[in-house]
Design a protein around this motif. Structure first.
Motif, mmCIF file in Angstrom:
data_model
loop_
_atom_site.group_PDB
_atom_site.id
_atom_site.type_symbol
_atom_site.label_atom_id
_atom_site.label_comp_id
_atom_site.label_asym_id
_atom_site.label_seq_id
_atom_site.Cartn_x
_atom_site.Cartn_y
_atom_site.Cartn_z
ATOM 1 N N LYS A 94 -102.642 4.571 64.944
ATOM 2 C CA LYS A 94 -102.033 5.801 65.443
ATOM 3 C C LYS A 94 -100.717 6.113 64.728
ATOM 4 N N GLU A 141 -115.322 -0.124 75.320
ATOM 5 C CA GLU A 141 -114.033 0.260 75.907
ATOM 6 C C GLU A 141 -113.000 0.672 74.864
ATOM 7 N N PHE A 151 -112.659 3.221 72.494
ATOM 8 C CA PHE A 151 -112.152 4.584 72.321
ATOM 9 C C PHE A 151 -111.164 4.952 73.421
ATOM 10 N N GLN A 152 -111.525 4.686 74.659
ATOM 11 C CA GLN A 152 -110.643 5.039 75.761
ATOM 12 C C GLN A 152 -109.311 4.319 75.650
ATOM 13 N N ALA A 153 -109.360 3.045 75.236
ATOM 14 C CA ALA A 153 -108.123 2.277 75.095
ATOM 15 C C ALA A 153 -107.234 2.849 73.992
ATOM 16 N N ASP A 213 -107.359 5.996 72.813
ATOM 17 C CA ASP A 213 -106.963 7.352 73.177
ATOM 18 C C ASP A 213 -105.851 7.358 74.223
ATOM 19 N N SER A 214 -105.883 6.391 75.137
ATOM 20 C CA SER A 214 -104.920 6.363 76.235
ATOM 21 C C SER A 214 -103.615 5.664 75.885
ATOM 22 N N THR A 246 -107.135 -0.080 66.332
ATOM 23 C CA THR A 246 -108.357 -0.842 66.568
ATOM 24 C C THR A 246 -109.195 -0.853 65.300
ATOM 25 N N LYS A 254 -110.905 11.002 66.852
ATOM 26 C CA LYS A 254 -110.286 11.916 67.811
ATOM 27 C C LYS A 254 -108.974 11.356 68.365
ATOM 28 N N ALA A 255 -108.784 10.048 68.208
ATOM 29 C CA ALA A 255 -107.596 9.408 68.778
ATOM 30 C C ALA A 255 -106.601 8.946 67.725
#
Length: 368
Positions: A171, A209, A211-213, A215-216, A222, A237-238
């Motif tokens: 990120k 798990e 993508f959610q991790a 993204d949030s 990752t 997307k993240a």
């Protein structure tokens, strides 16, 4: 003139003809009955992947389908995706206990219980896919793998390959070693330990798990596989920085686990079919991954706004040096780990000069 039924001296009597017809009818009826009885043999395959995930999920289903086809329906394998029967990281115990007869997974997931298992997926700065297959099949790797898993009642084999991996999704950019400090990253296997030594914080999560991790914000970075699987997971997307090379996983061998009692209890031909179905998937999935990764990488860059970034040279140097230390320490844990390490490094030393002459030089000449 009407022919008479033949006698026992050379002719068949009417009674004999009727008897032969009855026997023939019985045999015709018996054959489907036998086939039907054989077709009732069913196995469960548990996997560590979301259902039909591009790459390993597709491979797992294809192996199940091929076993049924090659066996003429005598052995049917029902696939359970991660979480459907057991958790993604519970497949090792499930097959060991006989809850399922087989699993499709990756060996580095078992680092916590058997540290040397990581060698049979990939290790940092280790073997490329074709080199890894060569080590397993020609360099003694399979016998060591068998020995490592024997105490758990398991037989492991290669079952697919997702090819050379990418370095991961970040990120924020990595420009210096300091940028790794405090970084929450999902990177299994010894790559995660290397990152930890350089100040990052490895986080263990199953694939479903991730993508959610990311993204949030639970994760800052990752890694998973390559562009094809990664794009299907939605990581673009993240995060928009996609790093290379995949120093931690230069190879992507999938692992089929078999309950040894169940495998050895099969008729000889069915046992051979099961193993050959896994072996056939190594070449098919590797070709598929290379093809699909190339297309997905183009889409990530041209449609999804992703930037492919190389690790800075000083970061790569630190990763390489730290990897050597980590590998040496893991080898010293026990005698079998040391033998696996020695065998792997001997294979790398033997194969690397040939890969350099045959591949690196050719690529430089072709693409310059």
């Amino acid at each position: 003139m009407t022919d008479q039924p033949k006698t026992e001296t050379g002719r068949i009597s009417r009674r004999g003809l009727l008897g032969a017809s009855a026997a023939a009818g019985a045999s015709v009826l018996a054959a489907p009955a036998v086939a039907q009885e054989q077709a009732t043999l069913e196995w469960k395959m548990v996997t560590s992947w979301p259902k039909n995930l591009p790459g390993p999920g597709v491979t797992a289903q294809r192996i199940a389908d091929r076993i049924e086809l090659m066996s003429g329906g005598r052995l049917r394998v029902r696939l359970y995706a991660a979480g459907e029967l057991v958790p993604a990281l519970g497949v090792f115990e499930a097959v060991s206990a006989g809850t399922a007869q087989m699993a499709h997974t990756a060996s580095f997931f078992w680092q916590g219980k058997i540290p040397a298992s990581v060698y049979f997926t990939a290790i940092p700065f280790g073997l490329l896919p074709h080199e890894h297959i060569t080590w397993i099949e020609q360099g003694g790797g399979q016998s060591l793998w068998d020995e490592l898993y024997a105490p758990f009642g398991l037989r492991p084999v290669m079952a697919g390959n997702t090819g050379v991996q990418m370095g991961g999704w970040f990120k924020r950019e990595i420009n210096t070693l300091d940028d790794l400090k405090g970084l929450k990253i999902r990177m299994p296997g010894l790559g995660g330990e290397v990152m930890h030594r350089l100040g990052a914080t490895p986080v263990s999560l199953p694939p479903a798990e991730l993508f959610q991790a990311l993204d949030s914000g639970v994760l800052d970075a990752t890694e998973f596989l390559g562009p094809w699987s990664d794009r299907a997971m939605g990581f673009q997307k993240a995060a928009k920085s996609y790093y290379t090379p995949g120093f931690h996983e230069p190879n992507g061998t999938g692992e089929a686990l078999f309950n040894k009692v169940a495998l050895e209890g099969l008729p000889e031909d069915l046992g051979a079919i099961v193993l050959e179905a896994c072996k056939a998937e190594n070449g098919r999935s590797l070709a598929e991954s290379d093809w699909e990764n190339a297309g997905a990488l183009k889409l990530l860059q041209e449609e999804d706004g992703v930037t492919v970034r190389p690790y800075p040279d000083d970061v790569l140097d630190a990763l390489r040096e730290t990897s050597a230390v980590v590998l040496s320490e893991f080898a010293s844990k026990d005698a079998l780990s040391q033998r696996i390490y020695d065998s792997h490094m001997a294979a790398r030393a033997r194969l690397a000069p040939w890969s350099d002459v045959a591949m690196r030089r050719f690529l430089e000449a072709r693409d310059s």
